[in-house]
Write a protein that holds these residues in place. Structure first.
Motif, PDB file in Angstrom:
ATOM      1  N   GLU A  92     -73.886  32.213  10.759  1.00 35.12           N
ATOM      2  CA  GLU A  92     -74.857  31.544  11.631  1.00 35.12           C
ATOM      3  C   GLU A  92     -75.979  30.929  10.798  1.00 35.12           C
ATOM      4  O   GLU A  92     -76.355  31.450   9.751  1.00 35.12           O
ATOM      5  CB  GLU A  92     -75.471  32.532  12.620  1.00 35.12           C
ATOM      6  CG  GLU A  92     -74.559  32.933  13.737  1.00 35.12           C
ATOM      7  CD  GLU A  92     -75.236  33.879  14.709  1.00 35.12           C
ATOM      8  OE1 GLU A  92     -74.748  33.968  15.836  1.00 35.12           O
ATOM      9  OE2 GLU A  92     -76.233  34.522  14.345  1.00 35.12           O
ATOM     10  N   SER A  93     -76.530  29.865  11.318  1.00 30.98           N
ATOM     11  CA  SER A  93     -77.640  29.227  10.613  1.00 30.98           C
ATOM     12  C   SER A  93     -78.929  30.033  10.819  1.00 30.98           C
ATOM     13  O   SER A  93     -79.045  30.830  11.760  1.00 30.98           O
ATOM     14  CB  SER A  93     -77.836  27.802  11.134  1.00 30.98           C
ATOM     15  OG  SER A  93     -78.276  27.832  12.471  1.00 30.98           O
ATOM     16  N   LEU A  94     -79.882  29.817   9.944  1.00 30.90           N
ATOM     17  CA  LEU A  94     -81.170  30.504  10.043  1.00 30.90           C
ATOM     18  C   LEU A  94     -81.884  30.127  11.339  1.00 30.90           C
ATOM     19  O   LEU A  94     -82.530  30.968  11.962  1.00 30.90           O
ATOM     20  CB  LEU A  94     -82.035  30.170   8.824  1.00 30.90           C
ATOM     21  CG  LEU A  94     -83.417  30.810   8.789  1.00 30.90           C
ATOM     22  CD1 LEU A  94     -83.282  32.328   8.714  1.00 30.90           C
ATOM     23  CD2 LEU A  94     -84.220  30.283   7.633  1.00 30.90           C
ATOM     24  N   LYS A  95     -81.728  28.887  11.743  1.00 29.54           N
ATOM     25  CA  LYS A  95     -82.365  28.431  12.977  1.00 29.54           C
ATOM     26  C   LYS A  95     -81.818  29.187  14.196  1.00 29.54           C
ATOM     27  O   LYS A  95     -82.573  29.601  15.077  1.00 29.54           O
ATOM     28  CB  LYS A  95     -82.136  26.930  13.129  1.00 29.54           C
ATOM     29  CG  LYS A  95     -82.852  26.312  14.286  1.00 29.54           C
ATOM     30  CD  LYS A  95     -82.638  24.816  14.305  1.00 29.54           C
ATOM     31  CE  LYS A  95     -83.361  24.181  15.450  1.00 29.54           C
ATOM     32  NZ  LYS A  95     -83.157  22.727  15.493  1.00 29.54           N
ATOM     33  N   LEU A  96     -80.511  29.395  14.230  1.00 32.81           N
ATOM     34  CA  LEU A  96     -79.906  30.112  15.345  1.00 32.81           C
ATOM     35  C   LEU A  96     -80.311  31.582  15.344  1.00 32.81           C
ATOM     36  O   LEU A  96     -80.614  32.162  16.389  1.00 32.81           O
ATOM     37  CB  LEU A  96     -78.380  29.984  15.280  1.00 32.81           C
ATOM     38  CG  LEU A  96     -77.602  30.541  16.465  1.00 32.81           C
ATOM     39  CD1 LEU A  96     -78.023  29.835  17.749  1.00 32.81           C
ATOM     40  CD2 LEU A  96     -76.115  30.384  16.237  1.00 32.81           C
TER      41      LEU A  96
END
Length: 194
Positions: A92-96
């Motif tokens: 998962e991305s850091l934003k998510l």
């Protein structure tokens, strides 16, 4: 230095003393010093406030509800962070992940804060009611009875069995607060007025 100022004050004419009777004089102090020399005695507007040895019901309501709500929000935010860490998936991305953590913290924190705030409001109201009907007595009996009543009232929508269990849990928690909490508060916060 201040003794010279006092001697000059004493030597002044009586009409001079009457004219300057209500002036506040800070001899030889820098102007900012008056901000930090705060009074240490309790401040009361009326004499009956100064004679009270406990808080009023509205002060209890505000204090208990505010502290309980903030405690619930903080505990819920920690639980929300834990849930977000458990739900995180590989890749998962850091934003998510940040979005999930913020959503969990806010939803769980708000729910815990609301629950504890309602419990504190019930406790404060029932404690004040017991105190009123016991002719203003402010002792451990009010706290224990308020704990039982709060637990029962909070769990009442679940039925009579749930209300009885809630009353028992509320009584046990109130008793623990009396036995363990009061001595700690008197030791670390003696001016709290409990």
């Amino acid at each position: 230095m201040s003794s010279l100022a006092d001697d000059a004050w004493q030597a002044a004419a009586p009409e001079e003393q009457q004219r300057h009777q209500h002036q506040v004089v800070f001899p030889h102090y820098p102007p900012y010093r008056a901000l930090y020399d705060l009074p240490t005695s309790p401040e009361s507007l009326f004499q009956e406030q100064a004679l009270r040895n406990s808080r009023t019901w509205s002060e209890d309501l505000t204090l208990y509800t505010g502290v309980s709500y903030l405690t619930g929000v903080a505990a819920g935010a920690v639980e929300g962070l834990r849930r977000a860490a458990v739900e995180a998936e590989r890749g998962e991305s850091l934003k998510l992940r940040t979005s999930r953590a913020l959503n969990n913290c806010s939803s769980v924190g708000r729910a815990c804060g609301n629950r504890l705030g309602v419990i504190a409001m019930l406790f404060s109201g029932t404690r004040s009611a017991f105190s009123h009907y016991r002719s203003g007595a402010n002792d451990w009996v009010n706290t224990a009875a308020a704990g039982v009543a709060t637990g029962a009232l909070y769990r009442m929508p679940g039925g009579p069995r749930s209300a009885i269990v809630g009353g028992l849990v509320g009584g046990i928690l109130a008793g623990a607060g009396i036995v363990a909490g009061r001595p700690l508060l008197h030791k670390f916060a003696p001016n709290l007025g409990i």
